[in-house]
Motif scaffolding. Structure first.
Motif, PDB file in Angstrom:
ATOM      1  N   GLU A 235       0.826  -1.199   0.000  1.00 46.04           N
ATOM      2  CA  GLU A 235       0.000   0.000   0.000  1.00 46.04           C
ATOM      3  C   GLU A 235       0.867   1.258   0.000  1.00 46.04           C
ATOM      4  OE1 GLU A 235      -2.726  -0.244   3.246  1.00 46.04           O
ATOM      5  OE2 GLU A 235      -3.648  -2.100   2.537  1.00 46.04           O
ATOM      6  N   ARG A 239       0.938   4.226  -2.903  1.00 50.19           N
ATOM      7  CA  ARG A 239       0.767   5.652  -2.592  1.00 50.19           C
ATOM      8  C   ARG A 239       1.923   6.477  -3.155  1.00 50.19           C
ATOM      9  NH1 ARG A 239      -1.989   8.681   1.194  1.00 50.19           N
ATOM     10  NH2 ARG A 239      -2.889   6.800   2.135  1.00 50.19           N
ATOM     11  N   LEU A 288      -7.229   5.086  -0.225  1.00 51.84           N
ATOM     12  CA  LEU A 288      -5.830   5.477  -0.423  1.00 51.84           C
ATOM     13  C   LEU A 288      -5.685   6.288  -1.706  1.00 51.84           C
ATOM     14  CD1 LEU A 288      -2.732   3.147  -0.055  1.00 51.84           C
ATOM     15  CD2 LEU A 288      -3.009   4.533  -2.087  1.00 51.84           C
ATOM     16  N   VAL A 292      -4.611  10.319  -2.286  1.00 51.05           N
ATOM     17  CA  VAL A 292      -3.511  10.756  -3.157  1.00 51.05           C
ATOM     18  C   VAL A 292      -4.029  11.725  -4.216  1.00 51.05           C
ATOM     19  CG1 VAL A 292      -1.760  10.003  -4.799  1.00 51.05           C
ATOM     20  CG2 VAL A 292      -2.205   8.642  -2.775  1.00 51.05           C
TER      21      VAL A 292
END
Length: 359
Positions: A235, A239, A288, A292
């Motif tokens: 993850e 990102r 997520l 971003v």
């Protein structure tokens, strides 16, 4: 001690028996290998799979095998049309779809259908590569914008001259991402761990045998599917990679649309097709990507709410690859929900001095 003629004869008979007993096994392996090559050649419409291990160029590939070339645009674009870049993995490329049934082609066609005859059209530039994760997004974009100077680096990003960039500047970049970063990357890491234990033997065999390669992958996928835990390291990589891509596009004044891949965590039947554990492993990816996108000024659109568990097999072949119907639905949803895509219609109308066509 001298061996009697009889014992020597018995030894030769045993050797022959062993040799002949191996022939059916050898025939079976050759048959299975041949069938697998034919299956892949048919599935991906590429006869190069018949020569796996001998041919080096494959025009299409399944998610687990790197792609060395792809069909980027279904039809030759008009000279005045502006590109829309579609970035992602195999669901963007459309490994199970004819070119006219991929979501980039359908969405671009829907956009163009809302333009009047006097307006300049758009054309799709499908940068989807089966197996590609966000690790390679930035390099793929850079090569698209500046093929001759892709190694020129300023910090983490690549430099382009204004003339080079403007000649290729897209109207929009749509990034449909998430699945490969969590699931394919996870399987790939397990594969590397297995190779580290077995040394070069398995790597060499898999290099020339499509059968052993796919069997190895199936075993790893089964092991991976049994895990329900999230991977913080994967993850984090996603990102960081997406942040780099969106920073690059923002510096070039190119609008970006981030769309998390729709993942259907259902049992499609069979030990390697039970994906129910994917729900927990993918649960944080949409948020997520939303975070971003917000930080870097990109638009974010989520679509999974429009696909129900009741009719998932109508729209999905597996947890991420869409049917032709699925690509059609995905494209219509993006057209309806994205402000950037709706803005393309307005911007074209303003540029050509005509009102935006009614919907």
């Amino acid at each position: 001690m001298l061996r009697s003629p009889r014992s020597g004869s018995e030894l030769r008979i045993r050797i022959k028996l062993v040799a002949f007993s191996l022939i059916p096994l050898l025939v079976l392996l050759i048959t299975l290998e041949s069938v697998q090559r034919v299956r892949y050649a048919y599935r991906y419409n590429d006869n190069a799979w018949l020569f796996y291990g001998l041919a080096t160029q494959l025009n299409t590939a399944p998610p687990e095998i790197p792609l060395l070339g792809a069909s980027r645009t279904y039809q030759q674009p008009e000279a005045s049309s502006q590109p829309i870049l579609y970035l992602g993995g195999s669901s963007t490329y459309g490994v199970y779809n004819d070119r006219q049934h991929t979501y980039p082609y359908i969405l671009t066609s829907l956009i163009n259908s809302d333009l009047s005859a006097s307006q300049s059209s758009y054309h799709e530039d499908n940068l989807g590569i089966p197996g590609m994760s966000s690790n390679d997004y930035l390099t793929t974009l850079v090569q698209e914008f500046d093929r001759d100077n892709a190694r020129t680096v300023i910090g983490r990003h690549y430099a382009l001259t204004l003339e080079e960039f403007e000649s290729r500047k897209p109207a929009l970049v749509i990034i449909y991402a998430g699945y490969n970063d969590i699931f394919i990357q996870g399987v790939n890491r397990e594969y590397e761990a297995v190779l580290a234990r077995l040394g070069s033997i398995l790597r060499t065999v898999n290099k020339f045998s499509l059968l052993t390669l796919t069997v190895t992958e199936k075993i790893l996928i089964i092991r991976s599917n049994r895990r329900g835990a999230r991977s913080p390291s994967l993850e984090k990589e996603l990102r960081e990679n997406m942040a780099g891509v969106l920073t690059f596009l923002a510096k070039q004044d190119v609008p970006a649309l981030v769309v998390p891949e729709v993942v259907v965590a259902q049992d499609f039947g069979g030990p390697t097709r039970n994906y129910t554990s994917y729900a927990s492993r993918y649960s944080q990816i949409p948020e997520l990507l939303a975070d971003v996108a917000r930080v870097h000024g990109a638009e974010y659109v989520r679509l999974d709410d429009a696909f129900s568990a009741a009719d998932y097999q109508q729209f999905f072949l597996d947890p991420v690859h869409l049917t032709d119907q699925g690509n059609g639905k995905l494209s219509r949803l993006l057209l309806e929900r994205s402000e950037l895509i709706q803005g393309l219609l307005g911007s074209q109308a303003e540029r050509n001095g005509s009102p935006k066509p009614p919907r």
